[in-house]
Design an enzyme around this catalytic site. Structure first.
Site, mmCIF file in Angstrom:
data_model
loop_
_atom_site.group_PDB
_atom_site.id
_atom_site.type_symbol
_atom_site.label_atom_id
_atom_site.label_comp_id
_atom_site.label_asym_id
_atom_site.label_seq_id
_atom_site.Cartn_x
_atom_site.Cartn_y
_atom_site.Cartn_z
ATOM 1 N N GLU A 1 57.082 -53.648 -15.892
ATOM 2 C CA GLU A 1 56.661 -53.115 -14.598
ATOM 3 C C GLU A 1 55.148 -53.253 -14.439
ATOM 4 O OE1 GLU A 1 56.333 -48.734 -12.398
ATOM 5 O OE2 GLU A 1 57.473 -48.957 -14.255
ATOM 6 N N ASP B 1 57.737 -47.772 -16.785
ATOM 7 C CA ASP B 1 57.060 -46.515 -17.082
ATOM 8 C C ASP B 1 58.048 -45.389 -17.329
ATOM 9 O OD1 ASP B 1 54.689 -47.833 -16.712
ATOM 10 O OD2 ASP B 1 54.330 -47.063 -14.689
ATOM 11 N N ASP C 1 58.531 -42.572 -16.121
ATOM 12 C CA ASP C 1 58.454 -41.612 -15.029
ATOM 13 C C ASP C 1 59.534 -41.936 -14.003
ATOM 14 O OD1 ASP C 1 57.543 -43.876 -13.730
ATOM 15 O OD2 ASP C 1 55.495 -43.156 -13.466
ATOM 16 N N ASP D 1 59.381 -43.396 -10.997
ATOM 17 C CA ASP D 1 59.343 -44.757 -10.461
ATOM 18 C C ASP D 1 59.863 -45.769 -11.475
ATOM 19 O OD1 ASP D 1 58.403 -44.046 -7.994
ATOM 20 O OD2 ASP D 1 56.284 -44.344 -8.493
#
Length: 676
Positions: free
Chosen positions: A462, A535, A537, A539
């Protein structure tokens, strides 16, 4: 390496983070007796512990549960051949499992050649059972005759109760150490006649041997999904599961059989028919049931079964159905004038866009590819399923009552054909390596130097920042890096031409070199491991879900063949002088802080780009230290339903799922632990 056996778990992880942060085929037998003379013995039991993988595939979670499925399959075989209608499964507190059915009961008389009771023969002889002839069972899932004996061989102990002819019989087996070697499944005495009974059937309780499997425990979720599937496939079957460890229990009973199944799979989708199209037929070779309906989606979903065993890799029965479906519908289009003389026939893929199909076949002498039974190999199945499907469909579409349904299918095929033409150029781009290199991959893919696919890995990363760190931190010999600029398209909501128009998707296709959909060629795969690295998280979880949806819809064999992985980057670094520990979830953090002691500091990684190349290698990319989640699909029908729910357009279905399953108190509990 951490391995999860189901794609569904990956999506569940995403949605947890999201919410926190923001009787088929009953056969009447000519011979209803079932005695020991019907049990055919092929060979002994010696090799099971030496090579368990030959019989159950693996000694991991999947193989562990395979022990249970072999016993359940025996009960299903009784019921699907017309003997009994109820099965109950109990997960006991001591780690054992109990399976009870109301079938005929295992034979208890002496075997004519072995001079042992039928119960002892079934549980101690490797290839022994009533399934090697067609007298006792017309159709059987436990075709190899190894199920009961292998479960016994790989259990610490096993107990059998048989209710038959007004009597209750009992026998025990155990695996014990004798002269330094484990002797598997030894009888602890002869079969005993212990009581009178009015019941019929068999009760088996067994404890898997920790010496073979370690501390693996039965998963209620895995078992519950499978028995629900069995209830759909066996119209009228009553099957229940209770867990004495937790108090959970479920029961399933579907009088509609696979018609109810297909409605369940497509729940939440927009259906084009009011009720599924259903037909069945039987010959000396095969007995089949097929249910079909169409939705407004753009992908094909075919779920096939042979003698209640899911054939996740398809096989000859699927091929026969697809050939017949294409022929009958093209013939109808010609004869009705829908296709003019100058028009080309529709292709099979045109007719299968948006289709949901359940194919349930029963046949004798089934040839599966391996004991784990994932693909049907019998050539006669193709011929017979094709012939019977043409026969039954021709009758259906000759009926004026089905004219509207036929026209609906043809209209959808017409649109699909136009989409196929629009996607043709994009597909050619993805297949042509020279064009892909010049158009998609220049400046993006950092290739590895090795040309050996079996040793190579592709990290889909990403963002350019994280991609830069990954490129610098990797081992260039076998690790390639493909950074994504932004979120790829959600393939669940788009047509194939729209998917292929997305630059990030085209880049992935070009890097893998396999093609997609029906053009997918596993032999061209450039990398053995395709690792999604995003990541830690919300997203990042969303990007993982989008990529997995694309692979599930258009490169499913990439998952089925075991090539797709999730990389696990750390969320925190807990450190002080001479001490560093990387933490991979919020729920591990309190214990890491306790281990660090006074004077610790915490670094929260908001993204992979915050990690320098050395840190990224050490925590996430080094094969010796990293943790990966391998993505596999155990229950294709359930995975289909969940992907539709989570990634589709039906907001109400998604909200209902979140409301039912999300734990909104977990973050509060974590905050309390930190404050303490």
């Amino acid at each position: 390496m951490v391995i999860f056996d189901n794609l569904i778990k990956i999506f569940k992880e995403y949605f947890e983070k999201f919410t926190l942060n923001n009787k088929i085929g009953t056969v009447i037998m000519a011979n209803n007796t079932y005695n020991s003379k019907d049990i055919v013995v092929l060979e002994g039991l010696d090799a099971v512990r030496l090579r368990p993988g030959m019989y159950i595939g693996t000694t991991g979670v999947k193989g562990f549960h395979h022990l249970l499925w072999e016993i359940v399959d025996n009960s299903i075989d009784e019921i699907s051949n017309g003997f009994g209608d109820t099965i109950s499964i109990t997960l006991n507190k001591d780690g054992s499992a109990t399976v009870v059915d109301n079938g005929r009961g295992i034979p208890v008389d002496l075997h004519p050649t072995l001079k042992k009771s039928g119960v002892e023969v079934v549980f101690t002889q490797l290839h022994a059972g009533g399934k090697f002839n067609n007298k006792s069972y017309s159709y059987s899932g436990g075709l190899h005759g190894v199920g009961a004996s292998v479960t016994n061989a790989l259990s610490e102990w096993l107990k059998v109760e048989v209710h038959k002819d007004g009597r209750k019989y009992y026998m025990e087996f155990a695996s014990k150490e004798v002269n330094g070697k484990i002797k598997s499944g030894m009888p602890l005495g002869e079969l005993k006649d212990i009581d009178v009974t009015n019941d019929t059937g068999t009760k088996v309780t067994f404890l898997p041997d920790k010496r073979m499997f370690g501390d693996i425990t039965f998963s209620y979720e895995i078992i519950n999904k499978r028995i629900k599937e069995l209830a759909f496939l066996n119209k009228g079957l009553k099957i229940g599961l209770q867990d004495l460890r937790t108090g959970q229990h479920d029961e399933y009973h579907y009088e509609g059989g696979i018609k109810d199944f297909i409605k369940y799979i497509d729940e939440g989708k927009s259906r084009l028919f009011s009720t599924p199209l259903y037909f069945s037929a039987e010959s000396d070779i095969v007995k089949m049931e097929i249910a079909v309906e169409y939705t407004d989606s753009y992908t094909e979903n075919t779920f096939s079964y042979v003698n209640n065993i899911p054939t996740t890799e398809g096989g000859t029965h699927e091929t026969g159905f697809k050939s017949a479906w294409t022929k009958v519908l093209n013939d109808y289009a010609r004869n009705s004038g829908y296709l003019k003389e100058k028009d080309a026939n529709f292709l099979g893929e045109d007719f299968r866009e948006g289709i949901t199909c359940v194919i349930a076949v029963k046949m004798h002498n089934v040839e599966f590819e391996g004991q784990t039974k994932t693909k049907l190999g019998n050539p006669e199945a193709k011929t017979e399923v094709e012939r019977l499907t043409i026969q039954e469909l021709s009758k259906i579409f000759a009926n004026k009552d089905y004219e509207k349904i036929a026209t609906t299918i043809l209209d959808k095929a017409k649109i699909a054909a136009k989409t196929r033409e629009a996607a043709k150029r994009a597909k050619e781009i993805s297949r042509a390596k020279s064009s892909a290199d010049n158009f998609n991959l220049v400046g993006k893919l950092a290739a590895c130097t090795s040309r050996k696919a079996e040793k190579s890995e592709l990290f889909i990363v990403e963002g350019d920042s994280a991609g830069g760190s990954a490129k610098q931190g990797r081992d260039r010999m076998f690790q390639a890096i493909l950074p994504l600029k932004g979120k790829p398209l959600n393939a669940e909501k788009k047509r194939i031409d729209q998917v292929l128009a997305n630059e990030e998707i085209r880049t992935i296709i070009s890097a893998l070199e396999t093609g997609i959909g029906e053009d997918y060629n596993r032999d061209n795969l450039r990398y053995n491991k395709v690792i999604i690295l995003s990541d830690a998280d919300q997203d990042g979880a969303h990007i993982r879900a989008i990529l997995l949806t694309f692979f599930f819809r258009y490169m499913r064999n990439l998952i089925n063949d075991g090539h797709v992985y999730i990389g696990l980057p750390p969320l925190y670094k807990v450190y002080k002088k001479n001490y560093t520990e990387y933490v991979y979830s919020d729920y591990e953090l309190p214990e890491a802080i306790e281990r660090a002691g006074k004077g610790y500091q915490i670094q929260r990684y908001k993204g992979l780009g915050e990690m320098n190349p050395e840190q990224l290698w050490e925590t996430t990319m080094d094969p010796e230290k990293r943790s990966l989640i391998q993505v596999t699909i155990d229950d294709a029908a359930e995975a289909e339903k969940m992907v539709t729910t989570w990634m589709g357009d039906n907001i109400d279905a998604r909200k209902a799922y979140i409301a039912l399953h999300a734990n909104f108190n977990r973050q509060d509990k974590f905050d309390e632990e930190i404050l303490k």
